[in-house]
Design a protein around this motif. Structure first.
Motif, PDB file in Angstrom:
ATOM      1  N   THR A 256       0.849  -1.184   0.000  1.00 19.56           N
ATOM      2  CA  THR A 256       0.000   0.000   0.000  1.00 19.56           C
ATOM      3  C   THR A 256       0.885   1.235   0.000  1.00 19.56           C
TER       4      THR A 256
ATOM      5  N   HIS B 297       1.139   5.280   0.413  1.00 16.47           N
ATOM      6  CA  HIS B 297       0.391   6.305   1.125  1.00 16.47           C
ATOM      7  C   HIS B 297       1.118   7.636   0.985  1.00 16.47           C
TER       8      HIS B 297
ATOM      9  N   LYS C 147      -4.454   6.467   0.437  1.00 17.01           N
ATOM     10  CA  LYS C 147      -3.861   5.130   0.406  1.00 17.01           C
ATOM     11  C   LYS C 147      -4.200   4.485  -0.926  1.00 17.01           C
TER      12      LYS C 147
ATOM     13  N   ASP D 280      -3.856   0.811  -2.579  1.00 15.52           N
ATOM     14  CA  ASP D 280      -3.505  -0.607  -2.504  1.00 15.52           C
ATOM     15  C   ASP D 280      -3.063  -1.079  -3.883  1.00 15.52           C
TER      16      ASP D 280
END
Length: 122
Positions: A85, A87, A96, A98
């Motif tokens: 992930t 960020h 965020k 993924d």
């Protein structure tokens, strides 16, 4: 051994060390990245990609350790795949993203990342 290179990569991302991240990619590496619509196939362009990533406040990555799959090929070459992930902050909000990844790594090289594919998880 290849997983230690992945860990070095993540640590350098998280500490904003663009040159250290870039140095892990071989001169002929290809980066199919999360945040670019085109494959990146020059060392200077890979550096520029990570400069741009590090320009975002709070930029970092968290690897899902339990998702990592390592396939060892002969001659020091390994393929790592898994989930992580990214960020960063945008307009004072944490974003965020993924994503899934594949790295092809040659542990015999000083710049061991030969190929890196990353795409946002659907």
């Amino acid at each position: 051994m290849a997983i230690s290179i992945l860990n070095q990569w993540a640590e350098a991302i998280n500490e904003g060390r663009t040159e250290d991240v870039t140095s892990l990619y071989s001169e002929r590496a290809v980066l199919v990245s999360t945040f670019s619509p085109f494959p990146i196939n020059s060392h200077d362009s890979i550096r520029d990609y990570f400069i741009n990533l590090h320009s975002r406040p709070g930029a970092g990555v968290s690897i899902s350790k339990g998702s990592i799959n390592e396939q060892t090929i002969e001659g020091g070459i390994s393929i790592l795949s898994g989930m992580y992930t990214f960020h960063f902050e945008e307009d004072a909000k944490e974003i965020k993203c993924d994503a899934r990844f594949t790295f092809v790594i040659d542990t015999n090289l000083n710049s061991p990342i030969l190929h890196h594919h990353s795409s946002q998880r659907p």
